[in-house]
Scaffold this motif. Sequence first.
Motif, PDB file in Angstrom:
ATOM      1  N   GLY A 105       0.815  -1.203   0.000  1.00  0.00           N
ATOM      2  CA  GLY A 105       0.000   0.000   0.000  1.00  0.00           C
ATOM      3  C   GLY A 105       0.848   1.251   0.000  1.00  0.00           C
ATOM      4  N   ALA A 106       0.209   2.373  -0.220  1.00  0.00           N
ATOM      5  CA  ALA A 106       0.918   3.643  -0.257  1.00  0.00           C
ATOM      6  C   ALA A 106       1.353   4.055   1.146  1.00  0.00           C
ATOM      7  N   VAL A 107       2.419   4.857   1.200  1.00  0.00           N
ATOM      8  CA  VAL A 107       2.994   5.244   2.484  1.00  0.00           C
ATOM      9  C   VAL A 107       2.818   6.736   2.722  1.00  0.00           C
ATOM     10  N   VAL A 108       2.333   7.034   3.920  1.00  0.00           N
ATOM     11  CA  VAL A 108       2.181   8.424   4.343  1.00  0.00           C
ATOM     12  C   VAL A 108       2.968   8.599   5.632  1.00  0.00           C
ATOM     13  N   SER A 109       3.814   9.608   5.673  1.00  0.00           N
ATOM     14  CA  SER A 109       4.598   9.846   6.883  1.00  0.00           C
ATOM     15  C   SER A 109       4.167  11.138   7.549  1.00  0.00           C
ATOM     16  N   GLN A 110       4.414  11.216   8.839  1.00  0.00           N
ATOM     17  CA  GLN A 110       4.109  12.413   9.600  1.00  0.00           C
ATOM     18  C   GLN A 110       5.291  12.746  10.484  1.00  0.00           C
ATOM     19  N   ARG A 112       3.541  13.831   4.676  1.00  0.00           N
ATOM     20  CA  ARG A 112       4.092  13.587   3.343  1.00  0.00           C
ATOM     21  C   ARG A 112       3.601  12.261   2.763  1.00  0.00           C
ATOM     22  N   SER A 113       3.259  12.295   1.502  1.00  0.00           N
ATOM     23  CA  SER A 113       2.995  11.053   0.793  1.00  0.00           C
ATOM     24  C   SER A 113       4.309  10.653   0.127  1.00  0.00           C
ATOM     25  N   ALA A 172      -0.415  13.015  -3.751  1.00  0.00           N
ATOM     26  CA  ALA A 172      -1.639  13.183  -2.968  1.00  0.00           C
ATOM     27  C   ALA A 172      -2.341  14.472  -3.386  1.00  0.00           C
ATOM     28  N   THR A 173      -3.316  14.348  -4.250  1.00  0.00           N
ATOM     29  CA  THR A 173      -4.037  15.541  -4.680  1.00  0.00           C
ATOM     30  C   THR A 173      -4.955  16.061  -3.582  1.00  0.00           C
ATOM     31  N   THR A 174      -5.349  15.174  -2.678  1.00  0.00           N
ATOM     32  CA  THR A 174      -6.190  15.575  -1.557  1.00  0.00           C
ATOM     33  C   THR A 174      -5.595  15.048  -0.263  1.00  0.00           C
ATOM     34  N   MET A 175      -5.514  15.929   0.705  1.00  0.00           N
ATOM     35  CA  MET A 175      -5.053  15.509   2.031  1.00  0.00           C
ATOM     36  C   MET A 175      -6.091  15.903   3.061  1.00  0.00           C
ATOM     37  N   PHE A 176      -6.162  15.106   4.095  1.00  0.00           N
ATOM     38  CA  PHE A 176      -7.148  15.304   5.160  1.00  0.00           C
ATOM     39  C   PHE A 176      -6.419  15.374   6.500  1.00  0.00           C
ATOM     40  N   TRP A 177      -6.950  16.181   7.366  1.00  0.00           N
ATOM     41  CA  TRP A 177      -6.416  16.255   8.737  1.00  0.00           C
ATOM     42  C   TRP A 177      -7.522  15.872   9.714  1.00  0.00           C
ATOM     43  N   TYR A 178      -7.174  14.924  10.592  1.00  0.00           N
ATOM     44  CA  TYR A 178      -8.111  14.441  11.588  1.00  0.00           C
ATOM     45  C   TYR A 178      -7.548  14.696  12.984  1.00  0.00           C
ATOM     46  N   ARG A 212      -5.124  11.276  -7.045  1.00  0.00           N
ATOM     47  CA  ARG A 212      -6.103  11.811  -7.992  1.00  0.00           C
ATOM     48  C   ARG A 212      -6.987  10.700  -8.541  1.00  0.00           C
ATOM     49  N   GLY A 213      -8.283  10.903  -8.458  1.00  0.00           N
ATOM     50  CA  GLY A 213      -9.219   9.925  -9.002  1.00  0.00           C
ATOM     51  C   GLY A 213      -9.282   8.615  -8.240  1.00  0.00           C
ATOM     52  N   ARG A 214      -8.594   8.522  -7.136  1.00  0.00           N
ATOM     53  CA  ARG A 214      -8.583   7.277  -6.366  1.00  0.00           C
ATOM     54  C   ARG A 214      -9.548   7.363  -5.195  1.00  0.00           C
ATOM     55  N   GLU A 215      -9.996   6.217  -4.739  1.00  0.00           N
ATOM     56  CA  GLU A 215     -10.916   6.182  -3.606  1.00  0.00           C
ATOM     57  C   GLU A 215     -10.200   5.985  -2.277  1.00  0.00           C
ATOM     58  N   THR A 216      -9.092   5.288  -2.308  1.00  0.00           N
ATOM     59  CA  THR A 216      -8.462   4.873  -1.063  1.00  0.00           C
ATOM     60  C   THR A 216      -7.733   6.017  -0.379  1.00  0.00           C
ATOM     61  N   GLN A 217      -7.968   6.136   0.910  1.00  0.00           N
ATOM     62  CA  GLN A 217      -7.252   7.095   1.748  1.00  0.00           C
ATOM     63  C   GLN A 217      -6.240   6.326   2.584  1.00  0.00           C
ATOM     64  N   TYR A 218      -5.013   6.830   2.594  1.00  0.00           N
ATOM     65  CA  TYR A 218      -3.967   6.220   3.410  1.00  0.00           C
ATOM     66  C   TYR A 218      -3.612   7.181   4.533  1.00  0.00           C
ATOM     67  N   PHE A 219      -3.463   6.627   5.717  1.00  0.00           N
ATOM     68  CA  PHE A 219      -3.229   7.455   6.902  1.00  0.00           C
ATOM     69  C   PHE A 219      -1.757   7.478   7.295  1.00  0.00           C
ATOM     70  N   GLY A 220      -1.373   8.600   7.884  1.00  0.00           N
ATOM     71  CA  GLY A 220      -0.057   8.699   8.481  1.00  0.00           C
ATOM     72  C   GLY A 220      -0.072   8.072   9.871  1.00  0.00           C
ATOM     73  N   PRO A 221       1.080   8.012  10.517  1.00  0.00           N
ATOM     74  CA  PRO A 221       1.176   7.369  11.830  1.00  0.00           C
ATOM     75  C   PRO A 221       0.669   8.222  12.981  1.00  0.00           C
ATOM     76  N   GLY A 222       0.366   9.489  12.698  1.00  0.00           N
ATOM     77  CA  GLY A 222      -0.173  10.348  13.747  1.00  0.00           C
ATOM     78  C   GLY A 222       0.903  11.141  14.486  1.00  0.00           C
ATOM     79  N   THR A 223       0.474  12.244  15.062  1.00  0.00           N
ATOM     80  CA  THR A 223       1.334  13.105  15.885  1.00  0.00           C
ATOM     81  C   THR A 223       0.619  13.380  17.194  1.00  0.00           C
TER      82      THR A 223
END
Lengths: 113, 115
Positions: free
Chosen positions: B1-6, B24-25, B30-36, B99-110
């Motif tokens: 899977g894709a890797v997202v770092s924080q 960082r992706s 990553a055309t779209t990023m989300f913050w939770y 872009r155009g993808r459905e899957t969201q990949y999460f970072g490890p959190g801060t």
Amino acid sequence: GENVEQHPSTLSVQEGDSAVIKCTYSDSASNYFPWYKQELGKGPQLIIDIRSNVGEKKDQRIAVTLNKTAKHFSLHITETQPEDSAVYFCAARSRNAGNMLTFGGGTRLMVKP
Amino acid sequence: GAVVSQHPSWVICKSGTSVKIECRSLDFQATTMFWYRQFPKQSLMLMATSNEGSKATYEQGVEKDKFLINHASLTLSTLTVTSAHPEDSSFYICSARGRGRETQYFGPGTRLLVL
């Protein structure tokens, strides 16, 4: 907007048994349903996902089923192991919600050795 | 899977200071990023969505002047908690989607602790 309910909130099983987590969603336009596993102190990791044109998907010990008519989907984990212990989140993605994911409340799974 | 770092993975700061968290992706754009934001034993609460090169869209109740989000490139988004207070202490997690993808990949959190 979309509303996702997840049950149970906690689930304790014996190692080797199966675990089932269920989610219901409200928006019939939802078409993508991922499941995430979150271990303590870490970010959620995608473990399996299913699209609305498929009724079931399996990946080794993990399977997900989707019933579009009833608007519910379930995660099935067979032959559970202690390392499966974590919090599991279901989610639904709807075009009506700007293609955003709406998450369930989470299920804390504990697998007892 | 894709890797997202924080980065950082955890930070402790004094009340009144500002803290910047990077997301960082690593192997996709990553055309779209989300913050939770996530409180203990609770689900993920979406704070804002950002598309590369555009202003972030904040969820209701999230102060845009308090939580500054910048998505300057296809691989980097930053969240700055300005004038942090103890009630801002929480686990912040970013997520990225191609872009155009459905899957969201999460970072490890801060994990942020404001004293």
